[in-house]
Motif scaffolding. Structure first.
Motif, mmCIF file in Angstrom:
data_model
loop_
_atom_site.group_PDB
_atom_site.id
_atom_site.type_symbol
_atom_site.label_atom_id
_atom_site.label_comp_id
_atom_site.label_asym_id
_atom_site.label_seq_id
_atom_site.Cartn_x
_atom_site.Cartn_y
_atom_site.Cartn_z
ATOM 1 N N PRO A 83 0.802 -1.319 0.050
ATOM 2 C CA PRO A 83 0.183 -0.004 0.061
ATOM 3 C C PRO A 83 0.843 1.174 0.158
ATOM 4 O O PRO A 83 1.758 1.382 0.695
ATOM 5 C CB PRO A 83 -0.837 -0.113 1.293
ATOM 6 C CG PRO A 83 -0.781 -1.787 1.779
ATOM 7 C CD PRO A 83 0.466 -2.241 1.300
ATOM 8 N N ALA A 84 0.420 2.099 -0.787
ATOM 9 C CA ALA A 84 1.174 3.550 -0.920
ATOM 10 C C ALA A 84 1.262 4.163 0.733
ATOM 11 O O ALA A 84 2.500 4.686 0.853
ATOM 12 C CB ALA A 84 0.326 4.510 -1.627
ATOM 13 N N ARG A 85 0.565 3.805 1.439
ATOM 14 C CA ARG A 85 0.773 4.463 3.037
ATOM 15 C C ARG A 85 1.828 3.918 3.492
ATOM 16 O O ARG A 85 2.205 4.569 4.582
ATOM 17 C CB ARG A 85 -0.646 4.629 3.586
ATOM 18 C CG ARG A 85 -1.122 3.028 4.135
ATOM 19 C CD ARG A 85 -2.530 2.993 4.772
ATOM 20 N NE ARG A 85 -2.846 1.521 5.102
ATOM 21 C CZ ARG A 85 -3.238 0.876 4.313
ATOM 22 N NH1 ARG A 85 -3.834 1.217 3.013
ATOM 23 N NH2 ARG A 85 -3.676 -0.316 4.673
ATOM 24 N N ASP A 86 2.048 2.877 3.364
ATOM 25 C CA ASP A 86 3.042 1.808 4.044
ATOM 26 C C ASP A 86 4.400 2.139 3.301
ATOM 27 O O ASP A 86 5.598 1.878 4.051
ATOM 28 C CB ASP A 86 2.846 0.325 3.719
ATOM 29 C CG ASP A 86 1.559 0.016 4.652
ATOM 30 O OD1 ASP A 86 1.019 1.086 5.440
ATOM 31 O OD2 ASP A 86 1.264 -1.230 4.510
ATOM 32 N N LEU A 87 4.462 2.558 2.079
ATOM 33 C CA LEU A 87 5.919 2.637 1.530
ATOM 34 C C LEU A 87 6.975 3.591 2.331
ATOM 35 O O LEU A 87 7.973 3.478 2.566
ATOM 36 C CB LEU A 87 5.588 3.289 0.048
ATOM 37 C CG LEU A 87 7.062 3.302 -0.637
ATOM 38 C CD1 LEU A 87 7.773 2.105 -0.877
ATOM 39 C CD2 LEU A 87 6.917 4.005 -2.086
ATOM 40 N N VAL A 88 6.437 4.851 2.642
ATOM 41 C CA VAL A 88 7.432 5.876 3.404
ATOM 42 C C VAL A 88 7.790 5.072 4.607
ATOM 43 O O VAL A 88 9.141 5.078 4.980
ATOM 44 C CB VAL A 88 6.578 7.079 3.631
ATOM 45 C CG1 VAL A 88 7.665 7.799 4.514
ATOM 46 C CG2 VAL A 88 6.352 7.740 2.438
ATOM 47 N N ALA A 89 6.868 4.424 5.368
ATOM 48 C CA ALA A 89 7.348 3.764 6.619
ATOM 49 C C ALA A 89 8.353 2.708 6.349
ATOM 50 O O ALA A 89 9.472 2.677 7.228
ATOM 51 C CB ALA A 89 6.091 3.080 7.079
ATOM 52 N N TYR A 90 8.293 1.874 5.304
ATOM 53 C CA TYR A 90 9.199 0.907 5.055
ATOM 54 C C TYR A 90 10.659 1.481 4.604
ATOM 55 O O TYR A 90 11.429 1.103 5.178
ATOM 56 C CB TYR A 90 8.755 0.116 3.906
ATOM 57 C CG TYR A 90 8.049 -1.152 4.158
ATOM 58 C CD1 TYR A 90 6.833 -1.007 5.038
ATOM 59 C CD2 TYR A 90 8.170 -2.556 3.688
ATOM 60 C CE1 TYR A 90 6.171 -2.075 5.500
ATOM 61 C CE2 TYR A 90 7.383 -3.570 3.899
ATOM 62 C CZ TYR A 90 6.195 -3.397 4.848
ATOM 63 O OH TYR A 90 5.590 -4.397 5.247
ATOM 64 N N LEU A 91 10.510 2.647 4.069
ATOM 65 C CA LEU A 91 11.763 3.060 3.565
ATOM 66 C C LEU A 91 12.555 3.823 4.772
ATOM 67 O O LEU A 91 13.874 3.495 5.101
ATOM 68 C CB LEU A 91 11.502 4.395 2.555
ATOM 69 C CG LEU A 91 11.026 3.885 1.396
ATOM 70 C CD1 LEU A 91 10.962 5.269 0.410
ATOM 71 C CD2 LEU A 91 11.698 2.716 0.630
ATOM 72 N N VAL A 92 11.821 4.387 5.697
ATOM 73 C CA VAL A 92 12.395 4.987 6.845
ATOM 74 C C VAL A 92 13.295 3.818 7.664
ATOM 75 O O VAL A 92 14.048 3.923 8.281
ATOM 76 C CB VAL A 92 11.359 5.735 7.699
ATOM 77 C CG1 VAL A 92 11.930 6.127 9.153
ATOM 78 C CG2 VAL A 92 10.937 6.951 6.865
ATOM 79 N N ALA A 93 12.129 2.746 7.890
ATOM 80 C CA ALA A 93 12.621 1.741 8.591
ATOM 81 C C ALA A 93 14.012 0.874 8.154
ATOM 82 O O ALA A 93 14.715 0.791 8.915
ATOM 83 C CB ALA A 93 11.454 0.584 8.643
ATOM 84 N N GLN A 94 13.898 0.930 6.835
ATOM 85 C CA GLN A 94 15.206 0.177 6.248
ATOM 86 C C GLN A 94 16.216 0.796 6.320
ATOM 87 O O GLN A 94 17.633 0.435 6.570
ATOM 88 C CB GLN A 94 14.841 -0.051 4.774
ATOM 89 C CG GLN A 94 13.671 -0.955 4.594
ATOM 90 C CD GLN A 94 13.133 -0.925 3.159
ATOM 91 O OE1 GLN A 94 13.131 -0.100 2.312
ATOM 92 N NE2 GLN A 94 12.317 -1.957 3.002
ATOM 93 N N VAL A 95 16.272 2.177 6.231
ATOM 94 C CA VAL A 95 17.282 3.322 6.422
ATOM 95 C C VAL A 95 17.953 3.291 7.778
ATOM 96 O O VAL A 95 19.187 3.367 8.150
ATOM 97 C CB VAL A 95 17.250 4.574 5.832
ATOM 98 C CG1 VAL A 95 18.217 5.638 5.925
ATOM 99 C CG2 VAL A 95 16.899 4.421 4.187
ATOM 100 N N ALA A 96 16.949 3.414 8.722
ATOM 101 C CA ALA A 96 17.433 3.648 10.194
ATOM 102 C C ALA A 96 17.909 2.287 10.583
ATOM 103 O O ALA A 96 18.731 2.240 11.260
ATOM 104 C CB ALA A 96 16.097 3.997 10.801
ATOM 105 N N GLY A 97 17.280 1.297 10.202
ATOM 106 C CA GLY A 97 17.772 -0.086 10.595
ATOM 107 C C GLY A 97 19.127 -0.281 10.207
ATOM 108 O O GLY A 97 19.960 -0.863 10.955
ATOM 109 N N GLY A 98 19.216 0.100 8.852
ATOM 110 C CA GLY A 98 20.633 -0.123 8.209
ATOM 111 C C GLY A 98 21.813 0.666 9.067
ATOM 112 O O GLY A 98 22.798 0.183 9.230
#
Length: 232
Positions: A83-98
């Motif tokens: 879903p479009a509403r989840d994309l930004v959350a996923y991107l933030v999680a991935q960069v922060a987690g990395g």
């Protein structure tokens, strides 16, 4: 529909990307510590990363889909699996987690929490390698999900293990991991100034794979082929 809410999926993406980066960076540091043979160091780095991918995708895939990669998340958004509403959350999680993964690796080896990488990784060969690496990764994921969903963890782990060795860039194939690796001045580092070329190449490879595999795996094509075979 995914039964896990967004906060849990966010946490799974951050945790998975963090452990992946900790493995990439940490195994690189360990390899450099144990040997001066670059080929042997790369082999150690490769095996650890491929193995960890199998584990992470297997255990976290049911929660978030185990993207751990902005290029993969973008592809799933474009094919409407995310879903479009989840994309930004996923991107933030991935960069922060990395970034957290880089910090964790540094702490385990008594290094400064973050450093600026100085390893040169630039030029047409490196960028084309990232196009190829990310294209292959996305193609493997999409085809695996269509034909052998339960094998996807192994398919991805084995693909990245191979791509470490057949690409000149050692197959980053992941913008979030690239960002995290710009913050370590160790075996797996990449200069921050080289990031734009890598990220652009990775996104290009992912989009090319989406276009090609979208055509190759199109259900209508499969149905038509079956009908043609059934004709006398």
């Amino acid at each position: 529909m995914n039964i896990f809410d967004l906060p849990r999926r966010f946490a799974a993406e951050a945790l998975g990307t963090g452990l992946l980066v900790a493995t990439v960076v940490g195994s690189g540091i360990m390899a450099e510590t144990l040997t001066h043979d670059t080929a042997l160091a790369l082999l150690g780095n490769t095996l650890a990363t491929g193995a960890m991918l199998v584990v992470l995708i297997t255990v976290l895939g049911p929660i978030s889909g185990a993207h751990f990669n902005p290029a993969v998340s973008l592809v799933f958004r474009l094919n409407r699996s995310l879903p479009a509403r989840d994309l930004v959350a996923y991107l933030v999680a991935q960069v922060a987690g990395g970034i957290a993964g880089t910090m964790a690796a540094h702490l385990m080896f008594a290094l400064p929490m973050l450093e600026v990488a100085t390893k040169l990784r630039a030029g047409p060969a490196q960028w084309f390698s990232e196009v190829v690496a990310t294209f292959g990764l996305v193609a493997v994921i999409l085809a695996g999900l269509r034909f052998e969903r339960r094998a996807v963890p192994w398919l991805v782990g084995l693909y990245i293990t191979a791509a470490y060795w057949f690409t000149a860039s050692t197959s980053f194939a992941n913008p979030a991991v690239a960002v995290a690796r710009s913050l370590t001045n160790t075996f797996s580092g990449i200069r921050p100034v080289d990031l734009p070329g890598f990220i652009a190449a990775e996104l290009a490879g992912a989009l090319i794979a989406l276009a090609l595999m979208g055509w190759l795996l199109k259900p209508e094509t499969v149905q038509q082929h079956q009908l043609l075979k059934a004709e006398p």
